[in-house]
Design a protein around this motif. Structure first.
Motif, PDB file in Angstrom:
ATOM      1  N   UNK A  17      46.173 -21.268  31.507  1.00 16.65           N
ATOM      2  CA  UNK A  17      44.931 -20.817  32.588  1.00 16.65           C
ATOM      3  C   UNK A  17      45.536 -19.406  32.924  1.00 16.65           C
ATOM      4  N   UNK A  18      47.034 -19.461  33.410  1.00 12.83           N
ATOM      5  CA  UNK A  18      47.438 -18.174  33.588  1.00 12.83           C
ATOM      6  C   UNK A  18      47.442 -16.965  32.561  1.00 12.83           C
ATOM      7  N   UNK A  19      47.534 -17.382  31.253  1.00  9.19           N
ATOM      8  CA  UNK A  19      47.769 -16.643  30.263  1.00  9.19           C
ATOM      9  C   UNK A  19      46.218 -15.949  29.999  1.00  9.19           C
ATOM     10  N   UNK A  20      45.164 -17.068  30.252  1.00 17.28           N
ATOM     11  CA  UNK A  20      43.796 -16.835  29.844  1.00 17.28           C
ATOM     12  C   UNK A  20      43.311 -15.781  30.941  1.00 17.28           C
ATOM     13  N   UNK A  21      43.621 -16.138  32.255  1.00 14.35           N
ATOM     14  CA  UNK A  21      43.369 -15.204  33.276  1.00 14.35           C
ATOM     15  C   UNK A  21      44.276 -13.629  33.208  1.00 14.35           C
ATOM     16  N   UNK A  22      45.219 -13.486  32.563  1.00 11.69           N
ATOM     17  CA  UNK A  22      45.750 -12.392  32.380  1.00 11.69           C
ATOM     18  C   UNK A  22      45.152 -11.565  31.286  1.00 11.69           C
ATOM     19  N   UNK A  23      44.661 -12.145  30.309  1.00 12.29           N
ATOM     20  CA  UNK A  23      43.890 -11.431  29.107  1.00 12.29           C
ATOM     21  C   UNK A  23      42.624 -10.919  29.734  1.00 12.29           C
ATOM     22  N   UNK A  24      42.114 -11.788  30.507  1.00 11.26           N
ATOM     23  CA  UNK A  24      40.841 -11.345  31.076  1.00 11.26           C
ATOM     24  C   UNK A  24      40.905  -9.966  31.957  1.00 11.26           C
ATOM     25  N   UNK A  25      42.044 -10.017  32.715  1.00 12.85           N
ATOM     26  CA  UNK A  25      42.498  -8.908  33.665  1.00 12.85           C
ATOM     27  C   UNK A  25      42.656  -7.705  32.776  1.00 12.85           C
ATOM     28  N   UNK A  26      43.361  -7.811  31.591  1.00 12.07           N
ATOM     29  CA  UNK A  26      43.673  -6.685  30.766  1.00 12.07           C
ATOM     30  C   UNK A  26      42.391  -6.098  30.126  1.00 12.07           C
ATOM     31  N   UNK A  27      41.679  -6.927  29.815  1.00 12.24           N
ATOM     32  CA  UNK A  27      40.111  -6.431  29.317  1.00 12.24           C
ATOM     33  C   UNK A  27      39.593  -5.711  30.033  1.00 12.24           C
ATOM     34  N   UNK A  28      39.554  -6.060  31.416  1.00 12.86           N
ATOM     35  CA  UNK A  28      38.591  -5.369  32.525  1.00 12.86           C
ATOM     36  C   UNK A  28      39.196  -4.247  32.754  1.00 12.86           C
ATOM     37  N   UNK A  29      40.462  -4.191  32.710  1.00 14.72           N
ATOM     38  CA  UNK A  29      41.294  -2.813  32.943  1.00 14.72           C
ATOM     39  C   UNK A  29      40.996  -1.826  31.961  1.00 14.72           C
ATOM     40  N   UNK A  30      40.731  -2.283  30.777  1.00 18.57           N
ATOM     41  CA  UNK A  30      40.533  -1.539  29.584  1.00 18.57           C
ATOM     42  C   UNK A  30      39.200  -0.826  29.704  1.00 18.57           C
ATOM     43  N   UNK A  31      38.348  -1.540  30.151  1.00 12.50           N
ATOM     44  CA  UNK A  31      36.787  -0.940  30.524  1.00 12.50           C
ATOM     45  C   UNK A  31      36.573  -0.077  31.602  1.00 12.50           C
ATOM     46  N   UNK A  32      37.735   0.060  32.507  1.00 10.16           N
ATOM     47  CA  UNK A  32      37.529   0.775  33.648  1.00 10.16           C
ATOM     48  C   UNK A  32      38.159   2.367  33.059  1.00 10.16           C
TER      49      UNK A  32
END
Length: 236
Positions: free
Chosen positions: A221-236
């Motif tokens: 779950x922590x790894x999945x949350x990290x991946x989602x965060x990285x994707x969001x940051x890439x969109x900003x």
């Protein structure tokens, strides 16, 4: 409605029937603390959406599969020479039986599937091992009664789930919970007749495996949350 696969100890459909030729054997009589009622373990509000039901079923299935992988190395199927190899799987089956109660009101068919997978896959062998061990201790009659009683109770629970899955009006929640509690109590009678030291050791194995499963789940779950965060940051 999807067909439910058969399993050792339970057929695909039909009313409960007494099992013939059950393993004989018993343990010396001893005290066993009563199991808490399963009825009170579920939420009074139930699962309010299909998404919630899916999450419960997915989590239950994942836990069953993970625990079963860990238990496989403790189970021996050819000789009943060491009862300690079979106890962890029996205790894991008890936990899985209890977890099936979380689904019985919302999805009785999925609850039935839980009685045919995971720790239940080798249930008949494991219960037979207890009966064989009991016979070696000179208590064949008591052990035979415990084994037969458990499978009768399990079949009765499975049958009420089947009726609920077929009934357009849903399952008889009170009746199915009573059958569940009876099945858990019957399994307790088998486990409780094994010496306490063996049961404690087996429970420790199950607890360690479940803790490992929980740790792996949290890590994922922590790894999945990290991946989602990285994707969001890439969109900003």
């Amino acid at each position: 409605m999807a067909a439910v696969p058969s399993m050792q100890g339970l057929g695909p459909a039909g009313p409960p029937a007494a099992r013939q030729g059950a393993a004989s054997g018993a343990f010396p009589s001893c005290c066993c603390p009563g199991s808490p009622s399963i009825v009170g373990s579920t939420s009074s509000n139930g699962i309010s959406s299909k998404r919630g039901e899916g999450q419960v079923k997915s989590a239950a299935k994942a836990e069953n599969e993970a625990v079963t992988r860990g238990l496989n190395r403790y189970i021996r199927r050819k000789k009943y020479d060491n009862i300690e190899y079979y106890l962890p799987a029996l205790l894991a089956a008890k936990g899985q039986l209890i977890r099936s109660g979380y689904l019985l009101a919302q999805d009785p068919n999925s609850a039935r599937v839980m009685l045919r997978e995971g720790a239940f896959a080798g249930l008949r062998d494991n219960v037979r091992a207890v009966g064989e061990y009991a016979g070696q201790q000179g208590h064949a009659e008591e052990g035979s009664a415990a084994v037969t009683g458990f499978f009768k109770a399990l079949e009765a629970y499975d049958y009420v789930l089947l009726q609920g899955a077929r009934n357009k009006d849903g399952i008889d929640k009170e009746g199915s919970e009573a059958k569940l509690n009876a099945a858990v109590a019957a399994l307790d009678k088998i486990v409780a007749l094994v010496p306490d030291g063996m049961v404690s050791k087996a429970q420790q194995i199950v607890d360690e495996l479940e803790a490992q499963v929980q740790a792996e789940r949290e890590e994922l779950a922590a790894e999945q949350a990290k991946q989602v965060q990285q994707k969001l940051e890439g969109l900003l």
